[in-house]
Motif scaffolding. Sequence first.
Motif, PDB file in Angstrom:
ATOM      1  N   HIS A  36       3.198  -7.930   3.863  1.00  0.00           N
ATOM      2  CA  HIS A  36       2.453  -8.043   5.086  1.00  0.00           C
ATOM      3  C   HIS A  36       0.916  -8.248   4.823  1.00  0.00           C
ATOM      4  O   HIS A  36       0.361  -7.717   5.856  1.00  0.00           O
ATOM      5  N   LEU A  37       0.536  -8.786   3.728  1.00  0.00           N
ATOM      6  CA  LEU A  37      -0.764  -9.146   3.536  1.00  0.00           C
ATOM      7  C   LEU A  37      -1.666  -7.889   3.433  1.00  0.00           C
ATOM      8  O   LEU A  37      -2.970  -7.982   3.604  1.00  0.00           O
ATOM      9  N   GLY A  38      -1.018  -6.829   2.975  1.00  0.00           N
ATOM     10  CA  GLY A  38      -1.890  -5.539   2.691  1.00  0.00           C
ATOM     11  C   GLY A  38      -2.301  -5.438   1.035  1.00  0.00           C
ATOM     12  O   GLY A  38      -1.782  -6.288   0.374  1.00  0.00           O
ATOM     13  N   ARG A  39      -2.912  -4.092   0.869  1.00  0.00           N
ATOM     14  CA  ARG A  39      -3.335  -3.964  -0.367  1.00  0.00           C
ATOM     15  C   ARG A  39      -2.817  -2.347  -0.789  1.00  0.00           C
ATOM     16  O   ARG A  39      -3.329  -1.649   0.103  1.00  0.00           O
ATOM     17  N   VAL A  40      -2.011  -2.137  -1.635  1.00  0.00           N
ATOM     18  CA  VAL A  40      -1.929  -0.515  -2.051  1.00  0.00           C
ATOM     19  C   VAL A  40      -3.339  -0.399  -2.897  1.00  0.00           C
ATOM     20  O   VAL A  40      -3.596  -0.811  -3.924  1.00  0.00           O
ATOM     21  N   VAL A  41      -3.888   0.872  -2.300  1.00  0.00           N
ATOM     22  CA  VAL A  41      -5.326   1.277  -2.783  1.00  0.00           C
ATOM     23  C   VAL A  41      -5.171   2.692  -3.717  1.00  0.00           C
ATOM     24  O   VAL A  41      -5.891   2.177  -4.735  1.00  0.00           O
TER      25      VAL A  41
ATOM     26  N   LEU B 243       9.221  -0.673  -4.015  1.00  0.00           N
ATOM     27  CA  LEU B 243       9.707  -1.231  -2.469  1.00  0.00           C
ATOM     28  C   LEU B 243       8.700  -1.175  -1.514  1.00  0.00           C
ATOM     29  O   LEU B 243       8.406  -2.415  -1.026  1.00  0.00           O
ATOM     30  N   ILE B 244       7.925  -0.094  -1.429  1.00  0.00           N
ATOM     31  CA  ILE B 244       6.911   0.003  -0.530  1.00  0.00           C
ATOM     32  C   ILE B 244       5.561  -0.951  -0.824  1.00  0.00           C
ATOM     33  O   ILE B 244       5.207  -1.523   0.126  1.00  0.00           O
ATOM     34  N   ALA B 245       5.368  -1.202  -2.078  1.00  0.00           N
ATOM     35  CA  ALA B 245       4.533  -1.871  -2.465  1.00  0.00           C
ATOM     36  C   ALA B 245       4.825  -3.547  -2.124  1.00  0.00           C
ATOM     37  O   ALA B 245       3.876  -4.378  -1.675  1.00  0.00           O
ATOM     38  N   SER B 246       5.980  -3.727  -2.400  1.00  0.00           N
ATOM     39  CA  SER B 246       6.450  -5.192  -2.147  1.00  0.00           C
ATOM     40  C   SER B 246       6.243  -5.467  -0.533  1.00  0.00           C
ATOM     41  O   SER B 246       5.786  -6.606  -0.099  1.00  0.00           O
ATOM     42  N   HIS B 247       6.601  -4.414   0.230  1.00  0.00           N
ATOM     43  CA  HIS B 247       6.353  -4.619   1.777  1.00  0.00           C
ATOM     44  C   HIS B 247       5.089  -4.724   2.007  1.00  0.00           C
ATOM     45  O   HIS B 247       4.833  -5.522   2.744  1.00  0.00           O
TER      46      HIS B 247
END
Length: 198
Positions: free
Chosen positions: A73-78, A65-69
């Motif tokens: 929002h145009l971010g990237r999980v590092v 769920l967090i990764a989807s948000h």
Amino acid sequence: AARIKAVTRRVLSQGLGGVVAEGATSQSIQRQLKAILSADVKDYSRLMSENEMWTIQTLKDYRALIASHVRSHLGRVVDSPGDNLLAEFGSVVHAVECAVEIQRNLSSRNTPLPDEKRMEYRIGVNLGDVVIDRGKLYGDGVNIAARIEKLADPGGIAISGMVFDEIENKLPLSCDYVGENTVKNILKPIRVYRIRIL
């Protein structure tokens, strides 16, 4: 041409303290200003000790769920070691909006659960200069996000003064000033605010 390349490599490496990691090329290491979101779970060890399988499955669900948000929002999980999750954003506004949406969504999932079963995240957001090497992030910009995350309430968000200065007149959020905090391995005290999530 070979001499020009050698000089260019030397100049770039000196810009990063004169050292390039073994096997790394100067092109693989960059410095950028990023908004960093760091999140981890309150009482993760206790949850694991009480029910490993449930905790692992819930962690996977909440992390997805967090990764989807983050993506929306145009971010990237590092990175996401253990119960921690680290994400980067090109916009500090997007990072804070993402953090607020994450906490609101997780709150709605946690509300029906008994207190001892709730998996509550603390989130820290910082804006700072980072070193990027093969997609990984390093530097004080990342470390500060991780440190101020610990100052957030469970289910809440703590932000650095740099983030507050950027969003103060851009987002309709209320913040409480926590004060200047001395955090581990950071020389100067960090201004910290907590966002009121309504």
